[in-house]
Scaffold this active site. Sequence first.
Site, PDB file in Angstrom:
ATOM      1  CG  ASP A 188      -2.265   0.539   1.012  1.00 57.04           C
ATOM      2  OD1 ASP A 188      -2.351   1.592   0.361  1.00 57.04           O
ATOM      3  OD2 ASP A 188      -3.244  -0.069   1.473  1.00 57.04           O
ATOM      4  CG  ASP A 244      -4.319   5.787   0.837  1.00 58.94           C
ATOM      5  OD1 ASP A 244      -5.222   4.991   1.094  1.00 58.94           O
ATOM      6  OD2 ASP A 244      -4.183   6.885   1.414  1.00 58.94           O
ATOM      7  CD  GLU A 279      -8.795   4.950  -1.660  1.00 57.67           C
ATOM      8  OE1 GLU A 279      -9.735   4.708  -0.909  1.00 57.67           O
ATOM      9  OE2 GLU A 279      -7.774   5.565  -1.285  1.00 57.67           O
ATOM     10  CG  HIS A 329      -8.950  -0.871   4.366  1.00 58.98           C
ATOM     11  ND1 HIS A 329      -8.701  -0.873   3.007  1.00 58.98           N
ATOM     12  CD2 HIS A 329      -8.550   0.339   4.809  1.00 58.98           C
ATOM     13  CE1 HIS A 329      -8.171   0.283   2.661  1.00 58.98           C
ATOM     14  NE2 HIS A 329      -8.067   1.042   3.735  1.00 58.98           N
ATOM     15  CG  ASP A 330     -11.276   2.559   3.504  1.00 54.41           C
ATOM     16  OD1 ASP A 330     -10.776   2.551   4.644  1.00 54.41           O
ATOM     17  OD2 ASP A 330     -10.653   2.928   2.482  1.00 54.41           O
TER      18      ASP A 330
HETATM   19  C1  GLC Z   1      -7.788   5.668   1.821  1.00 53.66           C
HETATM   20  C2  GLC Z   1      -7.671   4.460   2.705  1.00 53.66           C
HETATM   21  C3  GLC Z   1      -8.309   4.774   4.023  1.00 53.66           C
HETATM   22  C4  GLC Z   1      -7.561   5.937   4.637  1.00 53.66           C
HETATM   23  C5  GLC Z   1      -7.485   7.123   3.682  1.00 53.66           C
HETATM   24  C6  GLC Z   1      -6.446   8.103   4.127  1.00 53.66           C
HETATM   25  O1  GLC Z   1      -9.095   5.993   1.540  1.00 53.66           O
HETATM   26  O2  GLC Z   1      -8.245   3.352   2.073  1.00 53.66           O
HETATM   27  O3  GLC Z   1      -8.316   3.677   4.887  1.00 53.66           O
HETATM   28  O4  GLC Z   1      -8.198   6.343   5.812  1.00 53.66           O
HETATM   29  O5  GLC Z   1      -7.112   6.732   2.392  1.00 53.66           O
HETATM   30  O6  GLC Z   1      -5.166   7.581   3.953  1.00 53.66           O
END
Ligand code: GLC
Length: 533
Positions: A99, A195, A237, A311-312
Amino acid sequence: MTNQSWWKSAVIYQIYPRSFQDSNNDGIGDLPGIIERLDYLATLGIDAIWLSPVYRSPNDDNGYDISDYEAIGEEYGSMDDMDRLIAEANQRNIKIIMDLVVNHTSDEHPWFQQALQGKDNPYHDFFVWRDTPNELESNFSGSAWEYVPALGEYYLHLHSIKQPDLNWENPEMRQAIWDMMNFWLEKGIGGFRLDVIDLIGKEPDNLITKNGPKLHELLQEMNEKTFGAYDVVTVGETWGATPEIAELYSKPERNELSMVFQFEHINLDKQAGKRKWDLKKLDPQDLHDVFSKWQIELDGKGWNSLFWNNHDLPRIVSRWGNDSEEFREVSGKMLAIYLHFMKGTPYIYQGEELGMTNFPVADISEVDDIESRRMYAERLEQGYSKEAMITSINAKGRDNARHPMQWNDTEHAGFTQGTPWLPAHPNKASINVEKALDNPASIFYTYQKLIALRKEKQVIIDGSYEIVATENPNVLAYTRTLGEERLFVVVNFSEEVQTYQLAHTEFKETLIHNYNTPITTTLQPYEAFAVEI
Ligand code: GLC
Ligand code: CA
Protein backbone atom coordinates in the site's frame (compact mmCIF):
# COMPACT_ATOMS: atom_id res chain seq x y z
CA MET A 1 1.77 -4.73 -24.72
CA THR A 2 1.79 -7.91 -26.81
CA ASN A 3 2.02 -10.55 -24.11
CA GLN A 4 -0.87 -10.50 -21.71
CA SER A 5 0.13 -8.93 -18.41
CA TRP A 6 -0.04 -11.38 -15.49
CA TRP A 7 -2.44 -9.18 -13.57
CA LYS A 8 -5.13 -9.49 -16.25
CA SER A 9 -5.78 -13.09 -15.23
CA ALA A 10 -4.93 -12.58 -11.57
CA VAL A 11 -7.18 -12.56 -8.52
CA ILE A 12 -5.88 -10.39 -5.70
CA TYR A 13 -6.61 -10.85 -1.99
CA GLN A 14 -6.52 -7.92 0.39
CA ILE A 15 -5.14 -8.39 3.89
CA TYR A 16 -5.74 -5.89 6.65
CA PRO A 17 -2.73 -7.00 8.71
CA ARG A 18 -3.97 -5.68 12.03
CA SER A 19 -6.92 -8.07 11.91
CA PHE A 20 -5.67 -11.10 9.99
CA GLN A 21 -3.56 -13.30 12.28
CA ASP A 22 -1.74 -12.49 15.49
CA SER A 23 1.36 -14.65 16.08
CA ASN A 24 2.59 -13.36 19.46
CA ASN A 25 -0.70 -12.80 21.30
CA ASP A 26 -0.42 -9.04 21.73
CA GLY A 27 -3.88 -8.79 20.13
CA ILE A 28 -2.60 -7.25 16.88
CA GLY A 29 -2.20 -9.15 13.64
CA ASP A 30 1.36 -9.26 12.29
CA LEU A 31 3.62 -10.38 9.44
CA PRO A 32 4.62 -13.76 10.97
CA GLY A 33 0.87 -14.37 11.34
CA ILE A 34 0.34 -13.78 7.64
CA ILE A 35 3.20 -16.15 6.81
CA GLU A 36 1.46 -18.88 8.87
CA ARG A 37 -1.63 -18.48 6.74
CA LEU A 38 -0.08 -18.44 3.27
CA ASP A 39 -1.01 -22.06 2.65
CA TYR A 40 -4.65 -21.19 3.24
CA LEU A 41 -4.40 -18.45 0.62
CA ALA A 42 -2.66 -20.81 -1.78
CA THR A 43 -5.59 -23.22 -1.33
CA LEU A 44 -7.98 -20.45 -2.24
CA GLY A 45 -5.90 -19.94 -5.38
CA ILE A 46 -5.09 -16.23 -5.32
CA ASP A 47 -2.17 -14.71 -7.24
CA ALA A 48 -1.28 -11.72 -5.12
CA ILE A 49 -1.86 -10.11 -1.75
CA TRP A 50 -2.53 -6.41 -1.36
CA LEU A 51 -1.21 -5.67 2.09
CA SER A 52 -2.74 -2.68 3.85
CA PRO A 53 0.03 -0.57 5.47
CA VAL A 54 2.53 -2.26 7.79
CA TYR A 55 4.97 0.65 7.95
CA ARG A 56 5.95 2.48 11.12
CA SER A 57 2.99 4.60 12.13
CA PRO A 58 1.41 6.19 15.21
CA ASN A 59 -1.84 4.60 13.96
CA ASP A 60 -4.06 7.63 14.08
CA ASP A 61 -5.66 6.17 10.93
CA ASN A 62 -4.49 2.57 11.40
CA GLY A 63 -1.29 2.79 9.41
CA TYR A 64 -2.50 5.18 6.70
CA ASP A 65 -0.48 7.78 8.59
CA ILE A 66 3.12 6.73 7.98
CA SER A 67 6.05 7.99 10.02
CA ASP A 68 8.71 5.87 8.27
CA TYR A 69 8.15 4.39 4.80
CA GLU A 70 11.22 2.18 5.00
CA ALA A 71 10.57 0.60 8.39
CA ILE A 72 8.02 -1.96 9.54
CA GLY A 73 5.81 -0.95 12.45
CA GLU A 74 6.98 -2.74 15.58
CA GLU A 75 3.58 -4.29 16.19
CA TYR A 76 3.75 -5.97 12.77
CA GLY A 77 7.29 -7.37 13.06
CA SER A 78 10.59 -6.47 11.44
CA MET A 79 12.03 -5.88 7.99
CA ASP A 80 13.35 -9.45 8.18
CA ASP A 81 9.79 -10.66 8.62
CA MET A 82 8.80 -8.58 5.60
CA ASP A 83 11.57 -10.07 3.47
CA ARG A 84 10.54 -13.52 4.64
CA LEU A 85 6.90 -12.82 3.76
CA ILE A 86 7.87 -11.76 0.23
CA ALA A 87 10.04 -14.86 -0.21
CA GLU A 88 7.55 -17.33 1.29
CA ALA A 89 4.71 -15.86 -0.75
CA ASN A 90 6.77 -15.94 -3.95
CA GLN A 91 7.48 -19.63 -3.31
CA ARG A 92 3.72 -20.18 -3.53
CA ASN A 93 3.46 -18.00 -6.64
CA ILE A 94 1.88 -15.23 -4.64
CA LYS A 95 3.08 -11.66 -5.09
CA ILE A 96 3.01 -8.99 -2.40
CA ILE A 97 1.48 -5.64 -3.31
CA MET A 98 2.35 -2.80 -0.95
CA ASP A 99 0.00 0.00 0.00
CA LEU A 100 1.55 3.27 -1.10
CA VAL A 101 0.29 6.20 0.96
CA VAL A 102 1.89 9.26 -0.58
CA ASN A 103 -0.81 11.89 -0.59
CA HIS A 104 0.17 12.52 3.01
CA THR A 105 2.50 11.31 5.75
CA SER A 106 2.05 11.19 9.49
CA ASP A 107 2.74 14.41 11.40
CA GLU A 108 5.31 12.27 13.23
CA HIS A 109 7.28 11.62 10.02
CA PRO A 110 10.75 13.27 10.29
CA TRP A 111 9.94 15.32 7.17
CA PHE A 112 7.03 16.99 8.92
CA GLN A 113 8.96 17.33 12.17
CA GLN A 114 11.66 19.16 10.19
CA ALA A 115 9.02 21.22 8.40
CA LEU A 116 7.83 22.50 11.77
CA GLN A 117 11.32 23.83 12.54
CA GLY A 118 10.87 26.91 10.40
CA LYS A 119 9.91 28.29 7.03
CA ASP A 120 13.45 28.06 5.73
CA ASN A 121 13.93 24.44 6.69
CA PRO A 122 14.32 22.49 3.40
CA TYR A 123 11.54 20.12 4.44
CA HIS A 124 9.06 22.92 5.08
CA ASP A 125 8.09 22.96 1.44
CA PHE A 126 7.50 19.17 1.43
CA PHE A 127 4.05 20.06 2.80
CA VAL A 128 1.28 22.48 1.87
CA TRP A 129 1.19 25.71 3.91
CA ARG A 130 -0.98 28.83 3.71
CA ASP A 131 -1.25 32.00 5.78
CA THR A 132 -5.03 31.83 5.79
CA PRO A 133 -7.30 28.81 5.52
CA ASN A 134 -10.07 28.49 2.94
CA GLU A 135 -13.24 26.42 3.12
CA LEU A 136 -11.69 23.09 2.10
CA GLU A 137 -12.96 20.28 4.30
CA SER A 138 -11.24 17.16 5.53
CA ASN A 139 -12.63 13.81 4.36
CA PHE A 140 -12.88 13.00 8.04
CA SER A 141 -15.09 16.06 8.82
CA GLY A 142 -14.14 19.62 9.78
CA SER A 143 -11.65 22.05 8.25
CA ALA A 144 -8.78 20.68 6.18
CA TRP A 145 -6.42 23.32 7.64
CA GLU A 146 -4.60 23.20 10.94
CA TYR A 147 -2.88 26.21 12.49
CA VAL A 148 0.69 26.01 13.76
CA PRO A 149 1.14 28.99 16.10
CA ALA A 150 4.94 28.87 16.11
CA LEU A 151 4.97 29.38 12.34
CA GLY A 152 1.85 31.52 12.05
CA GLU A 153 0.70 29.25 9.22
CA TYR A 154 -1.82 26.55 8.44
CA TYR A 155 -0.99 23.17 6.90
CA LEU A 156 -3.32 21.19 4.69
CA HIS A 157 -4.67 17.81 5.83
CA LEU A 158 -7.37 16.30 3.65
CA HIS A 159 -7.68 13.51 6.22
CA SER A 160 -6.92 13.67 9.96
CA ILE A 161 -4.92 16.44 11.65
CA LYS A 162 -2.17 13.86 11.99
CA GLN A 163 -2.03 13.31 8.19
CA PRO A 164 -0.43 16.42 6.63
CA ASP A 165 -0.66 16.47 2.82
CA LEU A 166 2.59 16.28 0.87
CA ASN A 167 3.40 19.05 -1.59
CA TRP A 168 3.58 17.34 -4.98
CA GLU A 169 4.77 20.59 -6.60
CA ASN A 170 8.14 20.13 -4.91
CA PRO A 171 10.65 18.14 -7.04
CA GLU A 172 12.83 17.21 -4.03
CA MET A 173 9.80 15.78 -2.29
CA ARG A 174 8.97 13.76 -5.40
CA GLN A 175 12.52 12.47 -5.63
CA ALA A 176 12.33 11.30 -2.02
CA ILE A 177 9.13 9.39 -2.87
CA TRP A 178 10.71 7.84 -6.00
CA ASP A 179 13.69 6.67 -3.92
CA MET A 180 11.38 5.11 -1.36
CA MET A 181 9.32 3.35 -4.05
CA ASN A 182 12.47 1.99 -5.66
CA PHE A 183 13.62 0.69 -2.28
CA TRP A 184 10.47 -1.47 -2.21
CA LEU A 185 10.59 -2.45 -5.87
CA GLU A 186 14.14 -3.72 -5.42
CA LYS A 187 12.87 -6.07 -2.73
CA GLY A 188 10.86 -7.90 -5.36
CA ILE A 189 7.35 -6.80 -4.49
CA GLY A 190 4.52 -7.39 -6.97
CA GLY A 191 3.29 -3.82 -7.14
CA PHE A 192 1.56 -0.95 -5.38
CA ARG A 193 -1.96 -0.01 -4.41
CA LEU A 194 -1.92 3.79 -4.47
CA ASP A 195 -3.92 5.31 -1.63
CA VAL A 196 -6.19 8.29 -2.55
CA ILE A 197 -3.91 8.90 -5.50
CA ASP A 198 -6.43 11.11 -7.29
CA LEU A 199 -5.68 13.81 -4.69
CA ILE A 200 -2.01 14.40 -5.49
CA GLY A 201 -2.68 16.88 -8.30
CA LYS A 202 -4.69 19.14 -5.98
CA GLU A 203 -4.90 22.94 -6.27
CA PRO A 204 -6.04 23.91 -2.78
CA ASP A 205 -6.37 27.61 -3.62
CA ASN A 206 -8.90 26.76 -6.32
CA LEU A 207 -10.67 24.29 -4.02
CA ILE A 208 -9.63 21.47 -6.34
CA THR A 209 -8.72 18.25 -4.57
CA LYS A 210 -9.66 15.27 -6.81
CA ASN A 211 -8.49 15.00 -10.42
CA GLY A 212 -6.32 18.13 -10.33
CA PRO A 213 -4.75 19.39 -13.56
CA LYS A 214 -1.26 17.97 -12.90
CA LEU A 215 -2.43 14.53 -11.72
CA HIS A 216 -1.69 12.54 -14.85
CA GLU A 217 1.61 14.27 -15.51
CA LEU A 218 2.68 13.32 -11.99
CA LEU A 219 1.68 9.70 -12.50
CA GLN A 220 3.62 9.54 -15.75
CA GLU A 221 6.66 10.86 -13.96
CA MET A 222 6.16 8.31 -11.17
CA ASN A 223 5.86 5.50 -13.71
CA GLU A 224 9.02 6.61 -15.47
CA LYS A 225 11.07 7.03 -12.30
CA THR A 226 9.91 3.92 -10.50
CA PHE A 227 7.70 0.96 -11.45
CA GLY A 228 7.71 1.50 -15.23
CA ALA A 229 10.80 -0.69 -15.46
CA TYR A 230 9.27 -3.57 -13.44
CA ASP A 231 6.69 -6.23 -14.25
CA VAL A 232 4.34 -5.17 -11.46
CA VAL A 233 0.70 -4.25 -11.00
CA THR A 234 -0.38 -0.79 -9.93
CA VAL A 235 -3.90 0.06 -8.83
CA GLY A 236 -5.00 3.53 -7.85
CA GLU A 237 -7.69 4.36 -5.35
CA THR A 238 -9.72 6.93 -7.30
CA TRP A 239 -13.05 7.90 -5.76
CA GLY A 240 -13.65 10.49 -8.45
CA ALA A 241 -13.07 8.34 -11.54
CA THR A 242 -15.51 8.10 -14.44
CA PRO A 243 -14.81 5.64 -17.29
CA GLU A 244 -13.20 8.50 -19.27
CA ILE A 245 -10.90 9.31 -16.36
CA ALA A 246 -10.14 5.62 -15.76
CA GLU A 247 -8.99 5.42 -19.36
CA LEU A 248 -6.46 8.19 -18.70
CA TYR A 249 -5.04 6.25 -15.78
CA SER A 250 -5.03 2.79 -17.30
CA LYS A 251 -4.57 3.04 -21.06
CA PRO A 252 -1.29 1.13 -21.54
CA GLU A 253 0.34 3.61 -23.94
CA ARG A 254 -0.11 6.44 -21.44
CA ASN A 255 2.28 4.72 -19.00
CA GLU A 256 0.45 5.52 -15.80
CA LEU A 257 -1.21 2.70 -13.82
CA SER A 258 -2.43 -0.84 -14.56
CA MET A 259 -5.93 -0.06 -13.32
CA VAL A 260 -7.92 1.92 -10.78
CA PHE A 261 -10.54 1.21 -8.16
CA GLN A 262 -13.65 3.11 -9.19
CA PHE A 263 -16.37 3.67 -6.59
CA GLU A 264 -19.45 4.47 -8.62
CA HIS A 265 -21.30 1.32 -7.53
CA ILE A 266 -20.21 1.90 -3.94
CA ASN A 267 -22.06 5.22 -3.92
CA LEU A 268 -25.40 3.78 -5.04
CA ASP A 269 -26.83 3.33 -1.57
CA LYS A 270 -26.43 6.89 -0.35
CA GLN A 271 -28.71 9.84 -0.93
CA ALA A 272 -27.77 11.99 -3.91
CA GLY A 273 -25.41 14.85 -3.06
CA LYS A 274 -25.03 13.63 0.53
CA ARG A 275 -22.52 11.55 2.43
CA LYS A 276 -22.29 7.80 2.77
CA TRP A 277 -23.97 8.03 6.17
CA ASP A 278 -27.18 9.24 4.53
CA LEU A 279 -28.59 5.84 3.70
CA LYS A 280 -30.69 4.79 0.73
CA LYS A 281 -31.77 1.33 -0.35
CA LEU A 282 -29.88 -0.13 -3.30
CA ASP A 283 -31.85 -0.59 -6.51
CA PRO A 284 -30.33 -3.67 -8.22
CA GLN A 285 -31.04 -2.16 -11.61
CA ASP A 286 -28.85 0.85 -10.77
CA LEU A 287 -26.09 -1.55 -9.85
CA HIS A 288 -26.39 -3.44 -13.11
CA ASP A 289 -26.40 -0.19 -15.09
CA VAL A 290 -23.22 1.03 -13.38
CA PHE A 291 -21.32 -2.24 -13.77
CA SER A 292 -22.44 -2.57 -17.37
CA LYS A 293 -21.40 0.98 -18.16
CA TRP A 294 -17.89 0.32 -16.82
CA GLN A 295 -17.64 -3.03 -18.59
CA ILE A 296 -18.58 -1.49 -21.93
CA GLU A 297 -16.94 1.92 -21.76
CA LEU A 298 -13.53 0.81 -20.62
CA ASP A 299 -13.41 -2.18 -22.97
CA GLY A 300 -10.32 -2.15 -25.18
CA LYS A 301 -9.18 1.17 -23.69
CA GLY A 302 -8.17 0.57 -20.09
CA TRP A 303 -8.62 -2.11 -17.46
CA ASN A 304 -11.24 -2.60 -14.73
CA SER A 305 -10.84 -3.74 -11.17
CA LEU A 306 -13.74 -5.69 -9.66
CA PHE A 307 -14.54 -5.49 -5.97
CA TRP A 308 -17.30 -5.48 -3.38
CA ASN A 309 -15.23 -4.94 -0.28
CA ASN A 310 -12.17 -3.39 1.25
CA HIS A 311 -11.06 -2.19 4.67
CA ASP A 312 -13.13 1.00 4.32
CA LEU A 313 -16.41 -0.66 3.34
CA PRO A 314 -19.09 -2.65 5.14
CA ARG A 315 -19.28 -6.40 4.53
CA ILE A 316 -21.01 -7.08 1.20
CA VAL A 317 -23.16 -9.98 2.40
CA SER A 318 -24.68 -7.68 5.05
CA ARG A 319 -24.84 -4.73 2.70
CA TRP A 320 -26.33 -6.02 -0.55
CA GLY A 321 -26.79 -9.71 0.17
CA ASN A 322 -28.60 -11.06 3.19
CA ASP A 323 -26.85 -12.05 6.38
CA SER A 324 -29.75 -14.01 7.89
CA GLU A 325 -29.05 -17.65 8.64
CA GLU A 326 -31.36 -18.67 5.85
CA PHE A 327 -29.84 -16.63 3.03
CA ARG A 328 -26.26 -15.76 3.98
CA GLU A 329 -24.67 -18.60 2.04
CA VAL A 330 -26.72 -18.32 -1.14
CA SER A 331 -26.56 -14.55 -1.26
CA GLY A 332 -22.80 -14.56 -0.63
CA LYS A 333 -22.35 -16.93 -3.55
CA MET A 334 -24.69 -14.91 -5.75
CA LEU A 335 -22.63 -11.76 -5.19
CA ALA A 336 -19.42 -13.63 -6.00
CA ILE A 337 -20.84 -15.13 -9.18
CA TYR A 338 -22.23 -11.82 -10.42
CA LEU A 339 -18.86 -10.08 -10.03
CA HIS A 340 -16.36 -12.75 -10.97
CA PHE A 341 -17.52 -13.38 -14.53
CA MET A 342 -16.95 -9.75 -15.45
CA LYS A 343 -13.93 -8.35 -17.21
CA GLY A 344 -11.23 -6.96 -14.94
CA THR A 345 -9.08 -8.00 -12.00
CA PRO A 346 -11.12 -9.22 -9.01
CA TYR A 347 -10.12 -8.30 -5.46
CA ILE A 348 -11.29 -10.36 -2.48
CA TYR A 349 -11.16 -8.78 0.96
CA GLN A 350 -10.18 -11.03 3.88
CA GLY A 351 -13.19 -12.97 5.14
CA GLU A 352 -15.33 -12.17 2.10
CA GLU A 353 -14.64 -15.74 0.95
CA LEU A 354 -16.32 -16.93 4.18
CA GLY A 355 -19.27 -14.57 3.93
CA MET A 356 -18.19 -12.66 7.04
CA THR A 357 -20.82 -10.14 8.18
CA ASN A 358 -21.04 -6.64 9.61
CA PHE A 359 -20.41 -6.14 13.33
CA PRO A 360 -23.27 -4.19 14.89
CA VAL A 361 -22.52 -1.83 17.79
CA ALA A 362 -24.95 -0.22 20.25
CA ASP A 363 -22.82 2.72 21.34
CA ILE A 364 -20.04 4.96 19.99
CA SER A 365 -17.72 3.70 22.76
CA GLU A 366 -17.47 0.41 20.83
CA VAL A 367 -16.19 2.18 17.71
CA ASP A 368 -12.48 2.49 16.90
CA ASP A 369 -12.55 4.01 13.42
CA ILE A 370 -11.57 7.67 13.23
CA GLU A 371 -13.93 8.42 10.35
CA SER A 372 -17.00 7.13 12.21
CA ARG A 373 -15.98 8.85 15.42
CA ARG A 374 -15.43 12.21 13.71
CA MET A 375 -18.76 11.96 11.89
CA TYR A 376 -20.49 11.14 15.18
CA ALA A 377 -19.00 14.16 16.96
CA GLU A 378 -19.81 16.49 14.09
CA ARG A 379 -23.39 15.33 13.66
CA LEU A 380 -24.02 15.34 17.39
CA GLU A 381 -23.36 19.08 17.29
CA GLN A 382 -25.64 19.44 14.30
CA GLY A 383 -28.49 17.87 16.26
CA TYR A 384 -28.71 14.39 14.73
CA SER A 385 -30.05 11.68 17.05
CA LYS A 386 -27.59 9.19 18.47
CA GLU A 387 -29.81 6.42 17.22
CA ALA A 388 -29.66 7.62 13.62
CA MET A 389 -25.87 7.90 13.76
CA ILE A 390 -25.44 4.41 15.20
CA THR A 391 -27.71 3.09 12.43
CA SER A 392 -25.44 4.76 9.86
CA ILE A 393 -22.29 3.43 11.52
CA ASN A 394 -23.71 -0.08 11.60
CA ALA A 395 -24.55 0.16 7.92
CA LYS A 396 -21.43 1.93 6.63
CA GLY A 397 -18.77 2.22 9.35
CA ARG A 398 -15.28 1.04 8.48
CA ASP A 399 -14.91 -1.12 11.60
CA ASN A 400 -17.34 -3.59 10.00
CA ALA A 401 -14.48 -4.85 7.86
CA ARG A 402 -11.84 -4.62 10.58
CA HIS A 403 -12.93 -7.11 13.21
CA PRO A 404 -10.68 -10.17 13.40
CA MET A 405 -10.56 -12.75 10.64
CA GLN A 406 -12.53 -15.80 11.75
CA TRP A 407 -10.32 -18.88 11.64
CA ASN A 408 -12.13 -21.20 14.06
CA ASP A 409 -14.67 -21.11 16.87
CA THR A 410 -12.27 -20.63 19.80
CA GLU A 411 -12.59 -17.59 22.06
CA HIS A 412 -11.14 -14.97 19.69
CA ALA A 413 -11.86 -16.89 16.52
CA GLY A 414 -8.29 -18.20 16.30
CA PHE A 415 -7.05 -14.68 15.61
CA THR A 416 -5.22 -14.31 18.90
CA GLN A 417 -4.94 -15.87 22.33
CA GLY A 418 -4.42 -12.43 23.83
CA THR A 419 -6.96 -9.61 23.88
CA PRO A 420 -7.80 -8.64 20.30
CA TRP A 421 -7.63 -4.93 19.44
CA LEU A 422 -11.23 -5.24 18.19
CA PRO A 423 -13.40 -8.13 19.40
CA ALA A 424 -14.16 -11.16 17.23
CA HIS A 425 -17.69 -11.43 15.92
CA PRO A 426 -20.07 -13.51 18.06
CA ASN A 427 -21.01 -15.48 14.93
CA LYS A 428 -17.51 -17.00 14.74
CA ALA A 429 -18.93 -20.42 15.72
CA SER A 430 -20.92 -20.66 12.50
CA ILE A 431 -18.69 -18.58 10.20
CA ASN A 432 -15.03 -19.56 10.20
CA VAL A 433 -12.28 -20.98 8.00
CA GLU A 434 -12.22 -24.41 9.63
CA LYS A 435 -15.93 -24.91 9.03
CA ALA A 436 -15.79 -23.50 5.52
CA LEU A 437 -12.97 -25.83 4.51
CA ASP A 438 -14.88 -28.84 5.87
CA ASN A 439 -18.03 -28.05 3.93
CA PRO A 440 -17.81 -28.61 0.15
CA ALA A 441 -20.88 -26.40 -0.28
CA SER A 442 -19.39 -23.38 1.53
CA ILE A 443 -18.93 -19.90 0.05
CA PHE A 444 -15.17 -20.54 0.20
CA TYR A 445 -15.40 -23.21 -2.50
CA THR A 446 -17.49 -20.93 -4.71
CA TYR A 447 -14.64 -18.40 -4.60
CA GLN A 448 -12.07 -21.13 -5.15
CA LYS A 449 -14.01 -22.35 -8.19
CA LEU A 450 -14.43 -18.82 -9.59
CA ILE A 451 -10.69 -18.22 -9.30
CA ALA A 452 -9.95 -21.53 -11.03
CA LEU A 453 -12.40 -20.77 -13.85
CA ARG A 454 -10.66 -17.47 -14.54
CA LYS A 455 -7.47 -19.44 -15.12
CA GLU A 456 -9.20 -21.91 -17.46
CA LYS A 457 -11.45 -19.74 -19.57
CA GLN A 458 -9.94 -16.99 -21.67
CA VAL A 459 -13.46 -15.66 -22.30
CA ILE A 460 -13.62 -14.49 -18.66
CA ILE A 461 -10.49 -12.44 -19.16
CA ASP A 462 -10.98 -11.13 -22.69
CA GLY A 463 -14.57 -11.70 -23.77
CA SER A 464 -16.78 -8.80 -24.74
CA TYR A 465 -19.64 -7.95 -22.40
CA GLU A 466 -23.29 -7.61 -23.33
CA ILE A 467 -26.13 -6.79 -21.00
CA VAL A 468 -29.13 -9.16 -21.29
CA ALA A 469 -32.64 -7.85 -20.64
CA THR A 470 -34.69 -10.11 -18.33
CA GLU A 471 -37.91 -8.09 -18.01
CA ASN A 472 -37.47 -8.30 -14.23
CA PRO A 473 -35.60 -5.56 -12.35
CA ASN A 474 -34.36 -8.02 -9.72
CA VAL A 475 -32.87 -10.43 -12.21
CA LEU A 476 -29.52 -9.27 -13.58
CA ALA A 477 -28.00 -11.01 -16.58
CA TYR A 478 -25.12 -10.65 -19.02
CA THR A 479 -23.12 -12.59 -21.55
CA ARG A 480 -19.40 -12.71 -22.27
CA THR A 481 -18.23 -13.65 -25.75
CA LEU A 482 -14.84 -14.53 -27.22
CA GLY A 483 -14.95 -16.17 -30.65
CA GLU A 484 -16.93 -19.37 -30.23
CA GLU A 485 -16.83 -19.23 -26.45
CA ARG A 486 -19.87 -17.69 -24.83
CA LEU A 487 -20.95 -17.44 -21.19
CA PHE A 488 -24.36 -16.50 -19.83
CA VAL A 489 -24.63 -15.27 -16.25
CA VAL A 490 -27.95 -14.79 -14.43
CA VAL A 491 -28.52 -13.75 -10.82
CA ASN A 492 -31.58 -13.11 -8.69
CA PHE A 493 -30.59 -10.05 -6.64
CA SER A 494 -33.49 -10.44 -4.19
CA GLU A 495 -34.76 -12.60 -1.37
CA GLU A 496 -37.96 -13.45 -3.26
CA VAL A 497 -38.63 -16.05 -5.91
CA GLN A 498 -38.45 -14.36 -9.34
CA THR A 499 -39.46 -15.34 -12.82
CA TYR A 500 -37.84 -13.92 -15.92
CA GLN A 501 -37.41 -14.43 -19.66
CA LEU A 502 -34.66 -16.94 -20.35
CA ALA A 503 -32.81 -15.33 -23.24
CA HIS A 504 -30.63 -18.36 -23.93
CA THR A 505 -31.89 -21.91 -23.55
CA GLU A 506 -29.24 -24.09 -25.19
CA PHE A 507 -26.71 -24.71 -22.44
CA LYS A 508 -23.53 -26.62 -23.12
CA GLU A 509 -22.29 -26.79 -19.57
CA THR A 510 -23.11 -25.33 -16.19
CA LEU A 511 -19.96 -23.70 -14.85
CA ILE A 512 -21.35 -22.75 -11.47
CA HIS A 513 -24.75 -22.65 -9.76
CA ASN A 514 -25.59 -21.87 -6.13
CA TYR A 515 -28.60 -24.24 -6.00
CA ASN A 516 -28.71 -27.98 -6.75
CA THR A 517 -31.87 -27.66 -8.83
CA PRO A 518 -32.30 -27.60 -12.61
CA ILE A 519 -32.09 -24.18 -14.26
CA THR A 520 -35.53 -22.85 -15.19
CA THR A 521 -37.28 -19.51 -15.71
CA THR A 522 -38.07 -19.41 -12.01
CA LEU A 523 -35.26 -18.36 -9.71
CA GLN A 524 -35.11 -19.13 -6.00
CA PRO A 525 -34.01 -16.37 -3.58
CA TYR A 526 -30.54 -15.19 -4.61
CA GLU A 527 -30.21 -17.99 -7.14
CA ALA A 528 -27.28 -17.44 -9.50
CA PHE A 529 -25.60 -19.40 -12.25
CA ALA A 530 -23.17 -19.17 -15.12
CA VAL A 531 -23.47 -21.48 -18.11
CA GLU A 532 -21.71 -21.95 -21.42
CA ILE A 533 -24.00 -21.37 -24.37
C1 GLC B 1 -7.79 5.67 1.82
C2 GLC B 1 -7.67 4.46 2.71
C3 GLC B 1 -8.31 4.77 4.02
C4 GLC B 1 -7.56 5.94 4.64
C5 GLC B 1 -7.49 7.12 3.68
C6 GLC B 1 -6.45 8.10 4.13
O1 GLC B 1 -9.10 5.99 1.54
O2 GLC B 1 -8.25 3.35 2.07
O3 GLC B 1 -8.32 3.68 4.89
O4 GLC B 1 -8.20 6.34 5.81
O5 GLC B 1 -7.11 6.73 2.39
O6 GLC B 1 -5.17 7.58 3.95
CA1 CA C 1 0.94 -9.58 17.14
